[in-house]
Design a protein around this motif. Structure first.
Motif, PDB file in Angstrom:
ATOM      1  N   ASN A 237     -13.214  30.966 -10.597  1.00  0.00           N
ATOM      2  CA  ASN A 237     -14.030  30.676  -9.414  1.00  0.00           C
ATOM      3  C   ASN A 237     -15.433  30.231  -9.792  1.00  0.00           C
ATOM      4  O   ASN A 237     -16.024  29.365  -9.132  1.00  0.00           O
ATOM      5  N   SER A 238     -15.971  30.814 -10.866  1.00  0.00           N
ATOM      6  CA  SER A 238     -17.286  30.402 -11.349  1.00  0.00           C
ATOM      7  C   SER A 238     -17.273  28.952 -11.793  1.00  0.00           C
ATOM      8  O   SER A 238     -18.194  28.174 -11.483  1.00  0.00           O
ATOM      9  N   LEU A 240     -15.190  26.656 -10.780  1.00  0.00           N
ATOM     10  CA  LEU A 240     -14.962  25.812  -9.613  1.00  0.00           C
ATOM     11  C   LEU A 240     -16.254  25.559  -8.842  1.00  0.00           C
ATOM     12  O   LEU A 240     -16.397  24.529  -8.177  1.00  0.00           O
ATOM     13  N   ARG A 241     -17.205  26.485  -8.951  1.00  0.00           N
ATOM     14  CA  ARG A 241     -18.495  26.314  -8.277  1.00  0.00           C
ATOM     15  C   ARG A 241     -19.467  25.454  -9.087  1.00  0.00           C
ATOM     16  O   ARG A 241     -20.584  25.193  -8.643  1.00  0.00           O
ATOM     17  N   SER A 242     -19.054  25.029 -10.266  1.00  0.00           N
ATOM     18  CA  SER A 242     -19.964  24.307 -11.157  1.00  0.00           C
ATOM     19  C   SER A 242     -20.247  22.881 -10.700  1.00  0.00           C
ATOM     20  O   SER A 242     -21.218  22.269 -11.136  1.00  0.00           O
ATOM     21  N   GLY A 243     -19.395  22.345  -9.835  1.00  0.00           N
ATOM     22  CA  GLY A 243     -19.563  20.962  -9.419  1.00  0.00           C
ATOM     23  C   GLY A 243     -18.825  19.983 -10.303  1.00  0.00           C
ATOM     24  O   GLY A 243     -18.799  18.782 -10.014  1.00  0.00           O
ATOM     25  N   THR A 246     -12.541  20.776 -12.567  1.00  0.00           N
ATOM     26  CA  THR A 246     -12.115  22.010 -13.222  1.00  0.00           C
ATOM     27  C   THR A 246     -10.605  22.183 -13.105  1.00  0.00           C
ATOM     28  O   THR A 246     -10.019  21.948 -12.051  1.00  0.00           O
TER      29      THR A 246
END
Length: 480
Positions: A237-238, A240-243, A246
């Motif tokens: 999830n981390s 996936l939040r990176s932009g 992924t």
């Protein structure tokens, strides 16, 4: 025409200068870092920034100067040296991580070494018509950032390396800190093999001391084009939040259903093998069994006959208190016991003489914490169900929407179809242990990166590439 020593020296000097100008070698002597670089220790770097830079430059050399046949040659050499080191890696993992079983880790290594596809899966699609010729091919992303787990550390490195460099990519790894030594050893012998076979140094790299901070630096680097995470859902999830694009391989809590039509002896044998394999560290391993009431006693009897230890009420309570934690009104895993031997657990609660026990089983209700938690331990809960509908409902609750893996033992095609459609997992195995779903004893190729959350599924070289289309218009190249 004859050349003297002076002329030969001048020619050699000019050749070296030309190679240097074409970025094919470094002006410095080849050190333990290998060709094309004067930093790092065969891909292992003190600073993560240097690991990123080195792999980024190596990937550009790889793409510009190495053809598909070169990739195939390098991968063949990687397979060979990895087989030679499989037992060493297995022993090093157990020694460093304190998890799992050496003999099972050897099998996992051999599976990824032999069954991970190379460039052969990168097939070209072509369409011709009156409008011309269209081809679509699989091109590299560039530099990939890969996060690897402690449960399958070097298995994942080897699997990812074969898949990703088959696609023309370079890789910078952020490995799990609890397996950093064995990962460094693995990465170094792969780099040495690449260099010895004419490939670029530092095509795969890692930071010597991996942390969350080094992971964030990799994720945020503009030189990293794709992130791949294999491990827990928090990490996925981390990312996936990176932009960034992924590919995420997250958690699983695979349920098994055994209905009244199943071959009970076979079901017990296969489930015992899968659930006890490497102390249940694989995310796709059987984690809980839902068995119809009318065959439950027979199933448990056969599990014990295979070698499983059936916990009574007092023993189950003691094991629960030992390997789980109860905090803030809910149970969680005591990480100290992840991947530990079942015999060691029994000894800890005062049961001796059972050191060779591979699996503990318990007869529990559907809401028992061992059913609902992905514990990664050789403790297999068995839940009695009134009918198939109830078994499916309980299995759905336990699987928690991970859509990772599930299995069923049945001779009723309709029953298996109904469960498969409901559970929607990436892997669904019928009448076999779930290991067979990744080519360990079954058909199909092997991967350690099972990307359920992001949809790529059983990953291979194709998963780590970009589709590019080339269109030659006006009927060009067509002979009809």
């Amino acid at each position: 025409m004859e050349f003297g020593t002076k002329e030969i020296s001048m020619i050699v000097e000019q050749v070296l200068k030309n190679l240097e100008e074409n970025n094919l070698i470094s002006t410095k002597k080849t050190s333990n870092s290998g060709l094309y670089s004067d930093k790092g220790d065969y891909g292992v770097f003190e600073r993560v920034e240097d690991a990123i830079d080195a792999a980024y430059e190596a990937q550009k050399i790889y793409l510009d100067n190495f053809k598909i046949k070169d990739r195939q040659r390098l991968i063949a050499a990687i397979r060979k040296v990895s087989i030679e080191n499989a037992e060493t890696l297995a022993r090093m993992i157990v020694e460093e991580s304190k998890m799992g079983r050496v003999e099972d880790k050897v099998k996992k290594h051999l599976a990824v070494i032999e069954n991970t596809p190379g460039p052969e899966c990168l097939t070209t699609d072509a369409i011709t018509g009156d409008g011309g010729l269209m081809i679509e091919e699989y091109a590299p992303f560039g530099l990939i950032g890969a996060i690897t787990p402690v449960t399958n550390p070097t298995e994942t490195i080897i699997n990812n390396t074969i898949s990703m460099i088959s696609g023309g990519n370079g890789i910078v790894f952020n490995v799990h800190p609890s397996a950093k030594k064995v990962c460094a050893y693995c990465l170094q012998f792969i780099n040495k093999t690449i260099i010895e076979n004419g490939g670029p140094a530092n095509l795969i790299t890692m930071v010597k001391e991996p942390t969350m901070e080094t992971c964030n630096i990799i994720t945020q680097s503009p030189k990293v084009r794709l992130m791949v995470g294999t491990g827990g859902m928090g990490m996925v999830n981390s990312l996936l939040r990176s932009g960034k694009k992924t590919i995420g391989a997250g958690a699983g809590n695979p349920p098994v259903i055994v209905d009244e039509t199943a071959d009970i002896k076979k079901a017990a044998k296969d489930i015992y093998y899968g659930a006890s394999f490497d102390n249940n560290l694989l995310c796709l391993a059987e984690k809980e069994v839902f068995v119809l009431e009318e065959v439950a006693n027979d199933f448990i009897y056969n599990m014990v006959d295979e070698g499983a230890f059936l916990l009574n009420g007092a023993q189950l309570e003691a094991i629960t208190n030992l390997v789980l934690k109860y905090e803030n009104g809910k149970y969680d895993i005591n990480k100290k016991w992840v991947g530990q031997d079942a015999g060691k657990m029994l000894e800890a609660i005062g049961i001796t003489g059972k050191s060779d026990t591979r699996l503990l089983i318990c007869d529990v209700p559907y809401d028992n914490p061992f059913v609902l938690l992905e514990q990664l331990m050789p403790v297999l809960p068995i839940v009695r169900c009134k009918n198939l509908n109830q078994a499916i409902d309980y299995a759905m609750i336990a699987e928690s929407g991970n859509r990772h893996t599930a299995s069923m033992f049945s001779k009723n095609v309709d029953n298996m179809t109904r469960f498969a459609r409901k559970i929607e997992t990436t892997i669904f195995v019928k009448n076999g242990c779930t290991l067979e779903g990744v080519g360990i004893g079954g058909e199909g190729y092997t991967t350690m990166t099972i990307a359920g959350p992001t949809g790529e599924g059983i990953t291979c070289a194709k998963s780590f590439t970009r589709r590019r289309r080339c269109m030659l218009a006006d009927g060009g190249l067509r002979i009809i």
